[in-house]
Design a protein around this motif. Structure first.
Motif, PDB file in Angstrom:
ATOM      1  N   THR A 238       0.995  -1.165   0.251  1.00 45.78           N
ATOM      2  CA  THR A 238       0.039  -0.355   0.049  1.00 45.78           C
ATOM      3  C   THR A 238       0.617   1.358   0.171  1.00 45.78           C
ATOM      4  O   THR A 238       1.904   1.486   1.058  1.00 45.78           O
ATOM      5  CB  THR A 238      -0.828  -0.093   0.852  1.00 45.78           C
ATOM      6  OG1 THR A 238      -1.626  -1.191   1.032  1.00 45.78           O
ATOM      7  CG2 THR A 238      -2.022   1.265   1.323  1.00 45.78           C
TER       8      THR A 238
ATOM      9  N   ALA B  65      -6.765  12.849  -6.388  1.00 50.68           N
ATOM     10  CA  ALA B  65      -6.595  11.374  -7.045  1.00 50.68           C
ATOM     11  C   ALA B  65      -7.804  11.633  -8.574  1.00 50.68           C
ATOM     12  O   ALA B  65      -7.467  10.506  -9.492  1.00 50.68           O
ATOM     13  CB  ALA B  65      -7.862  11.072  -6.124  1.00 50.68           C
TER      14      ALA B  65
ATOM     15  N   HIS C 106      -7.240   5.302  -4.324  1.00 48.87           N
ATOM     16  CA  HIS C 106      -8.582   5.295  -3.198  1.00 48.87           C
ATOM     17  C   HIS C 106      -7.996   6.881  -2.677  1.00 48.87           C
ATOM     18  O   HIS C 106      -7.462   7.551  -2.185  1.00 48.87           O
ATOM     19  CB  HIS C 106      -8.810   4.605  -2.560  1.00 48.87           C
ATOM     20  CG  HIS C 106      -9.190   4.626  -0.835  1.00 48.87           C
ATOM     21  ND1 HIS C 106     -10.971   4.413  -0.830  1.00 48.87           N
ATOM     22  CD2 HIS C 106      -8.732   5.597   0.091  1.00 48.87           C
ATOM     23  CE1 HIS C 106     -11.209   5.065   0.499  1.00 48.87           C
ATOM     24  NE2 HIS C 106      -9.758   5.553   1.351  1.00 48.87           N
ATOM     25  N   SER C 107      -9.296   7.803  -2.942  1.00 49.78           N
ATOM     26  CA  SER C 107      -9.003   8.924  -2.253  1.00 49.78           C
ATOM     27  C   SER C 107     -10.171   8.950  -0.667  1.00 49.78           C
ATOM     28  O   SER C 107     -10.949   8.069  -0.106  1.00 49.78           O
ATOM     29  CB  SER C 107     -10.334   9.721  -2.680  1.00 49.78           C
ATOM     30  OG  SER C 107      -9.662  10.500  -4.115  1.00 49.78           O
ATOM     31  N   TYR C 108      -8.788   9.863   0.093  1.00 48.57           N
ATOM     32  CA  TYR C 108      -9.531   9.630   1.533  1.00 48.57           C
ATOM     33  C   TYR C 108      -9.621  11.923   2.042  1.00 48.57           C
ATOM     34  O   TYR C 108      -8.417  12.105   1.559  1.00 48.57           O
ATOM     35  CB  TYR C 108      -8.515   9.698   2.158  1.00 48.57           C
ATOM     36  CG  TYR C 108      -8.997   9.768   4.100  1.00 48.57           C
ATOM     37  CD1 TYR C 108     -10.221   8.932   5.073  1.00 48.57           C
ATOM     38  CD2 TYR C 108      -8.551  10.223   4.882  1.00 48.57           C
ATOM     39  CE1 TYR C 108     -10.726   9.052   6.256  1.00 48.57           C
ATOM     40  CE2 TYR C 108      -8.950  10.555   5.788  1.00 48.57           C
ATOM     41  CZ  TYR C 108      -9.714  10.155   7.010  1.00 48.57           C
ATOM     42  OH  TYR C 108     -10.664  10.274   7.898  1.00 48.57           O
TER      43      TYR C 108
ATOM     44  N   LYS D 206      -2.305  -1.394  -3.597  1.00 47.34           N
ATOM     45  CA  LYS D 206      -3.513  -0.066  -3.072  1.00 47.34           C
ATOM     46  C   LYS D 206      -2.381   1.168  -3.293  1.00 47.34           C
ATOM     47  O   LYS D 206      -1.421   1.554  -2.672  1.00 47.34           O
ATOM     48  CB  LYS D 206      -3.702   0.085  -2.207  1.00 47.34           C
ATOM     49  CG  LYS D 206      -4.318  -2.264  -2.572  1.00 47.34           C
ATOM     50  CD  LYS D 206      -5.355  -2.020  -0.629  1.00 47.34           C
ATOM     51  CE  LYS D 206      -5.890  -3.831  -0.506  1.00 47.34           C
ATOM     52  NZ  LYS D 206      -5.946  -3.867   0.736  1.00 47.34           N
TER      53      LYS D 206
ATOM     54  N   ASP E 275      -6.255   2.790 -10.057  1.00 48.95           N
ATOM     55  CA  ASP E 275      -7.721   3.004  -9.283  1.00 48.95           C
ATOM     56  C   ASP E 275      -7.293   3.452  -7.365  1.00 48.95           C
ATOM     57  O   ASP E 275      -7.306   3.016  -6.208  1.00 48.95           O
ATOM     58  CB  ASP E 275      -8.197   1.573  -9.166  1.00 48.95           C
ATOM     59  CG  ASP E 275     -10.091   1.465  -8.361  1.00 48.95           C
ATOM     60  OD1 ASP E 275     -10.333   3.129  -8.111  1.00 48.95           O
ATOM     61  OD2 ASP E 275     -10.276   0.684  -7.795  1.00 48.95           O
TER      62      ASP E 275
ATOM     63  N   ALA F 181      -6.945   1.065   5.070  1.00 51.81           N
ATOM     64  CA  ALA F 181      -6.613   0.787   3.237  1.00 51.81           C
ATOM     65  C   ALA F 181      -5.877  -0.517   3.581  1.00 51.81           C
ATOM     66  O   ALA F 181      -6.138  -1.569   2.784  1.00 51.81           O
ATOM     67  CB  ALA F 181      -6.090   2.216   2.440  1.00 51.81           C
TER      68      ALA F 181
ATOM     69  N   ARG G 272      -6.291   8.576 -11.728  1.00 57.25           N
ATOM     70  CA  ARG G 272      -6.987   8.731 -12.056  1.00 57.25           C
ATOM     71  C   ARG G 272      -6.867   8.695 -13.379  1.00 57.25           C
ATOM     72  O   ARG G 272      -7.031   7.353 -14.512  1.00 57.25           O
ATOM     73  CB  ARG G 272      -8.122   7.666 -11.513  1.00 57.25           C
ATOM     74  CG  ARG G 272      -8.090   7.123 -10.625  1.00 57.25           C
ATOM     75  CD  ARG G 272      -9.843   7.733 -10.074  1.00 57.25           C
ATOM     76  NE  ARG G 272      -9.880   7.166  -7.983  1.00 57.25           N
ATOM     77  CZ  ARG G 272     -10.426   8.056  -7.651  1.00 57.25           C
ATOM     78  NH1 ARG G 272     -10.621   9.320  -7.807  1.00 57.25           N
ATOM     79  NH2 ARG G 272     -10.737   7.503  -6.688  1.00 57.25           N
TER      80      ARG G 272
ATOM     81  N   VAL H 115      -3.302   5.099  -1.658  1.00 56.08           N
ATOM     82  CA  VAL H 115      -4.554   6.389  -1.123  1.00 56.08           C
ATOM     83  C   VAL H 115      -3.597   7.878  -1.320  1.00 56.08           C
ATOM     84  O   VAL H 115      -2.565   7.840  -1.063  1.00 56.08           O
ATOM     85  CB  VAL H 115      -5.055   5.742   0.872  1.00 56.08           C
ATOM     86  CG1 VAL H 115      -5.559   6.628   1.309  1.00 56.08           C
ATOM     87  CG2 VAL H 115      -4.985   4.055   0.726  1.00 56.08           C
TER      88      VAL H 115
END
Length: 643
Positions: free
Chosen positions: A544, A606, A618-620, A594, A616, A640, A610, A596
């Motif tokens: 990650t 993000a 991942h947005s936080y 992954k 892909d 995550a 993308r 993030v």
């Protein structure tokens, strides 16, 4: 910037208690801590920002690592005694390397009921609360919804409460001065500062010198403030309510050898711009219109005419950038400063700068939006505006500093790109960096980059008939930059304007093929900018990756440290260059299962990642006007990893 050595204390929610001793000649204990987080809170008129700034300055001079978070209303004088009118200043300082202003204060100084109510939810159980009991009148408490006094109803039993009549003690300490009671009450913040300075063994000489200088034309006011400050110190020394004081040793191992000072992001940016102009041997010109939170740059640069700095406070945002672009045409290192709403107004002239291909620094100190939004709160939601907020294909480089001190280096980097590639550059700081502060190592002059510029001096092209002429859009084959011709240079006269130019000659051209070529060439120039590869911190071959940009660096790094200390494997990378991206970014992203991306917006980086790399990600996201908390991010990143 501080070193990146991890410490177990960075993972903790509370300050760590170490050795306890009694100094000679006193009955009070001294407890050693490795760090502490203090928040001063009160009305906008209570001087909380000044109090916090002075405590920070003394802490910096003592040698602690530190990070600050000023937080204040947008109104010049918000309604007194109300929750919206609360102003606060949080300081995290330690004997080791730290990254954030801290998640939860260990100490809250509350000057009135509103300050207590607005901040009590952030305090962990056991935290110390120092309250000004004089302000806890029935009317003041009812104004913020207290039916009974929180000092007496048991609601604060889980905290270490210190009720102190700050106003009364201040007035009593100043009774020998020829001041009205209202005038004397204004010094209660200095009494509080003196008390906290005693509690944490802060130096006092700097603050007394500051007060003498600040009120040099009013020596009686200076003397009164110094007297209140000393009275606060003496109160801590003599009262039985404070049986313990605290020591936080200097952070001797956190910093490389050098000369350090405390610096805010806006001040660092100002110094970086001056340094860039000196390294380029160009006069610095700022065309600006005041706007929160960018105005401090205008204020600071206006003080440095001795370095060849010219500042112009224009009547509006459009005039400010117009003047700056004119200065760029005239051969200056040109800058305009603003925040998000101002960028919108400046967009047409930024497009003109793209067309003219002139160096121009557009500094956006981002704040909460849209429209006027949250003028004094932080956000990083202008990234897509910086990338695409102009008509037509008008690409500009975009860079972002990651800490207050890093704003100095980011200013130099923005100048390098603008001058080398003859292009406007967007620099995205934000309110958190602008107003926050940390130690900064003052660089040696020989450490600064050489930004020297060569202006066009004569003809650069030979026509078919053998005559030599000057072509204003004949490009450097490496950078695709056009020549920079100072107006008035004989033989270099050329046409400028916003209509499309013919390749090479710069003459007006409506030819479809020429427009296609010029659009693609301007894009290729930006795409070809040399930026360093993205560095990845991945000691354990994680699956990650957390990718950030701008001011999220501190909270992300603190969260990553916590996770690694807990045995988790996670990689981290942080982007400074957002257009163009580092050339290895795609390869880096492909290495991880992954990705993030925490952002103080709804996922703008993000979206770009993308779209460009088909990852892909991942947005936080957070858009509450405040920076991320390390514990909050650590929890999200753990989820995550486990997902």
């Amino acid at each position: 910037m501080t070193s990146q050595v991890s410490s177990p204390a960075e993972q903790a929610d509370e300050a760590v208690v170490g050795e306890q001793r009694k100094p000679a000649g006193t009955t009070k204990d001294v407890r050693r801590l490795d760090r502490v987080i203090i928040r001063f809170a009160g009305d906008s008129g209570d001087g909380m920002q000044l109090t916090g700034d002075r405590f920070t300055s003394e802490t910096a001079s003592f040698g602690n690592d530190l990070s600050t978070l000023p937080n204040f209303p947008a109104e010049i004088r918000a309604p007194a005694g109300t929750l919206p009118g609360v102003s606060s200043f949080q300081l995290h300082f330690a004997d080791h390397d730290i990254l954030t202003p801290g998640d939860a204060p260990n100490v809250l100084v509350a000057m009135n009921p509103a300050a207590l109510k607005a901040n009590i939810g952030d305090l962990p159980r056991g935290a110390e609360i120092i309250v000004n009991t004089d302000e806890f009148t029935k009317r003041a408490m009812q104004k913020v919804g207290y039916d009974t006094s929180p000092l007496e109803d048991g609601s604060l039993d889980g905290y270490s409460l210190h009720p102190v009549p700050l106003t009364t003690l201040t007035v009593e300490a100043l009774k020998e001065f020829d001041l009205t009671r209202k005038e004397a009450e204004r010094s209660k913040n200095m009494f509080a500062l003196g008390l906290l300075s005693w509690m944490y063994h802060r130096p006092t000489e700097g603050t007394e010198k500051f007060l003498k200088a600040k009120f040099a034309k009013k020596p009686d006011i200076a003397a009164a403030n110094i007297a209140a400050y000393r009275a606060g110190w003496n109160f801590g020394e003599t009262t039985e309510d404070f049986a313990v004081s605290y020591e936080i040793a200097p952070a001797t191992k956190a910093f490389p050898v050098g000369t350090y000072r405390n610096i805010s992001g806006n001040l660092a940016l100002s110094y970086g711009l001056i340094a860039a102009s000196r390294q380029a041997d160009l006069p610095l010109y700022l065309g600006s219109y005041p706007i929160t939170p960018a105005s401090d740059i205008l204020h600071e640069l206006s003080r440095h005419k001795n370095f060849g700095v010219r500042t112009f406070q224009a009547e509006d945002e459009i005039a400010g950038i117009g003047a700056a672009l004119g200065a760029a045409f005239g051969g200056s290192l040109a800058v305009t400063t603003t925040s998000g709403p101002g960028v919108a107004l400046k967009s047409e002239t930024i497009g003109l700068a793209v067309s003219l291909e002139l160096p121009l620094l557009v500094i956006d100190i981002q704040r909460g939006g849209p429209s006027t939004g949250l003028p004094t709160k932080t956000e990083q939601a202008d990234l897509l505006q910086a990338m695409y907020g102009r008509n037509g294909e008008a690409p500009v480089p975009v860079i972002a500093p990651c800490t207050p001190a890093d704003c100095f280096d980011a200013a130099l980097e923005a100048a390098r790109i603008a001058l080398t590639y003859r292009t406007p550059v967007m620099l995205l700081s934000d309110g958190y960096l602008a107003n926050g502060s940390e130690p900064w190592r003052v660089p040696e002059v020989d450490e600064l980059p050489d930004l020297t510029v060569q202006f066009a001096q004569g003809p650069n092209h030979t026509l078919d008939d053998g005559s030599e002429v000057f072509w204003p859009y004949k490009r450097d084959p490496q950078t695709l930059a056009r020549p920079w011709a100072v107006p008035g240079t004989p033989g270099l006269e050329h046409r400028i304007g916003g209509i499309e130019k013919e390749d090479g000659t710069g003459n007006i051209s409506y030819a479809p093929a020429n427009h296609d070529f010029m659009v693609r060439t301007r894009q290729a120039k930006i795409d070809g900018i040399e930026v360093p590869d993205l560095e990845v911190d991945d000691p354990h071959e994680a699956t990650t990756l957390v990718l950030g940009w701008g001011s999220t660096y501190g909270p992300i790094t603190a969260a990553v440290r916590r996770l690694r200390t807990a045995g988790e494997s996670i990689a981290q990378a942080h982007l400074r260059h957002l257009n163009p991206f580092p050339r290895n970014l795609g390869a880096v992203l492909a290495q991880y299962e992954k990705v993030v991306i925490p952002e103080m917006n709804l996922g703008q980086l993000a979206t770009l990642v993308r779209a460009k790399y088909l990852v892909d990600a991942h947005s936080y996201n957070q858009v509450n006007g405040m920076p991320f908390k390390a514990e909050q991010l650590a929890k999200a990143l753990k989820e995550a990893i486990d997902a």
